[in-house]
Design an enzyme around this catalytic site. Structure first.
Site, PDB file in Angstrom:
ATOM      1  NE  ARG A 108       7.039   0.762   4.946  1.00 30.17           N
ATOM      2  CZ  ARG A 108       5.830   0.211   4.897  1.00 30.17           C
ATOM      3  NH1 ARG A 108       5.707  -1.071   4.577  1.00 30.17           N
ATOM      4  NH2 ARG A 108       4.748   0.911   5.164  1.00 30.17           N
ATOM      5  NE  ARG A 144      -1.684  -2.167   2.744  1.00 38.11           N
ATOM      6  CZ  ARG A 144      -1.754  -3.423   2.296  1.00 38.11           C
ATOM      7  NH1 ARG A 144      -2.771  -3.796   1.583  1.00 38.11           N
ATOM      8  NH2 ARG A 144      -0.815  -4.313   2.584  1.00 38.11           N
ATOM      9  CB  THR A 145       3.381   2.607   2.327  1.00 40.01           C
ATOM     10  OG1 THR A 145       2.621   2.076   3.416  1.00 40.01           O
ATOM     11  CG2 THR A 145       3.893   3.981   2.685  1.00 40.01           C
ATOM     12  CG  HIS A 201       3.306   3.794   8.648  1.00 43.03           C
ATOM     13  ND1 HIS A 201       3.413   4.651   7.555  1.00 43.03           N
ATOM     14  CD2 HIS A 201       2.923   2.586   8.141  1.00 43.03           C
ATOM     15  CE1 HIS A 201       3.103   3.982   6.450  1.00 43.03           C
ATOM     16  NE2 HIS A 201       2.808   2.733   6.782  1.00 43.03           N
ATOM     17  CE  LYS A 224      26.460  -2.680  -5.734  1.00 42.78           C
ATOM     18  NZ  LYS A 224      26.514  -1.605  -6.721  1.00 42.78           N
TER      19      LYS A 224
HETATM   20  N1   CP Z   1      -0.322  -0.002   5.788  1.00 45.60           N
HETATM   21  C1   CP Z   1       0.887  -0.300   5.258  1.00 45.60           C
HETATM   22  O1   CP Z   1       1.923   0.293   5.643  1.00 45.60           O
HETATM   23  O2   CP Z   1       0.862  -1.276   4.317  1.00 45.60           O
HETATM   24  P1   CP Z   1       2.137  -1.759   3.472  1.00 45.60           P
HETATM   25  O3   CP Z   1       3.095  -2.403   4.451  1.00 45.60           O
HETATM   26  O4   CP Z   1       1.596  -2.692   2.450  1.00 45.60           O
HETATM   27  O5   CP Z   1       2.760  -0.526   2.888  1.00 45.60           O
END
Ligand code: CP
Length: 306
Positions: A101, A51-52, A129, A80
């Site tokens: 991320r 999703r993100t 998040h 590396k």
């Molecule tokens: N909600 C969320 O962070 O989903 P993903 O891990 O799929 O990005």
């Protein structure tokens, strides 16, 4: 230049503006279709995501911009030994904004300190998040009409679930929000959330183990999965993973006005039979995630659309 590491990087007034912009994008996406022409978003994902990452990429494309990036550490020069600081210095030469991320708490913050472009934390370990929180706030405000006067149950892995930590930090700023924290003893919220966030803001909260006890009181139920990737051993994960399963029988205990949210991915914690319940809002939540990321990109790039 502005980075986003936590939902608290925005005042509540700024959050209102951001959510208003997201609602306007939802109503009239065509108006924004060329707003980011000539701009590039880099998605630097050292951890898996559906999703993100895809909603950031869809958001930039819906604004007329382009995207580049990587979806695992293995496919980048991190494999590396390159540092996140050197990576963002490099990416600053190619892109106008970046979403990162990373499994290590604080890695996006380290990147932001070396960056020449705005950096967005797209999830750092078990910490924060913020763009999921923006998604959650937009979903709640759009479907409930308010962010105050709510009783919210947060259920599941409240220890490692970074979406829960970010959401609590954001919601303590609103009037008369009560929290019911539903988790097994081993997966309670970290003490800094209990003491420095909830108690420090004089918030009404209870910690309970049984979901059934909380359900009749809730305006919102925020389910979460047990975060397998953050457990130290598989045995503990297996013991905890099916602790909560929301099914039709449990939904019968909840008020008609209660919404069910989940940041997803779901494993077993919401039975698929709940998906057809009108109170299940977790796939609408995904759609709101794209609109709010569009609003965030416009805001950080200081693009105005009249
Ligand atoms: N909600 C969320 O962070 O989903 P993903 O891990 O799929 O990005």
């Amino acid at each position: 230049m502005r980075h986003v590491m936590s939902p608290l990087d925005f005042s509540t007034e700024e959050l209102d503006q951001l959510l208003d912009l997201a609602n306007d994008i939802e109503k009239d996406p065509e108006k924004y279709a060329h707003a980011c022409e000539g701009k590039r978003l880099a998605t630097l994902f050292y951890e898996p995501s559906t999703r993100t990452r895809l909603s950031f990429e869809a958001a930039m494309m819906a604004l007329g911009g382009k995207v580049l990036g990587f979806s695992s550490a293995d496919s980048s020069s991190a494999s590396k030994g390159e540092s996140v600081a050197d990576t963002i210095r490099t990416v600053s030469c190619f892109a106008h904004i970046a979403a990162i991320r990373h499994p290590k708490e604080g890695a996006p913050l380290v990147a932001s300190m070396a960056s020449k472009i705005p950096v967005i934390n797209a999830g750092d370990g078990g910490h924060q998040h913020p763009t999921q929180t923006l998604t959650d706030l937009l979903t709640i405000r759009s479907l409930k009409g308010r962010l105050n006067n709510l009783t919210i149950g947060l259920c599941g892995d409240l220890k490692f679930g970074r979406t829960v930590h970010s959401l609590i930090e954001a919601l303590v700023r609103y009037e008369n929000v009560k929290f019911i924290l539903i988790s097994p003893e081993e997966l309670r919220v970290p003490s800094y959330i209990r003491d420095d966030v909830l108690r420090a803001n004089h918030k009404d909260f209870q910690e309970v183990i049984r979901l059934e006890d909380a359900l009749p009181q809730l305006d919102l139920l925020y389910m979460t999965r047990v975060q397998r990737e953050r457990f130290f051993n598989e045995e503990d994960y297996v013991r905890m993973k099916d602790f909560y399963i929301l099914d039709k029988a449990k939904m019968d205990l909840a008020p008609d006005h209660m919404l069910v949210l989940h940041p997803l991915p779901r494993v077993n914690e919401i039975s698929v039979e709940v998906d057809s319940d009108p109170r299940a809002a977790y796939f609408k939540q995904v759609q709101y995630g794209m609109y709010v990321r569009m609003a965030l990109i416009l805001t950080l790039l200081e693009v105005k659309v009249c």
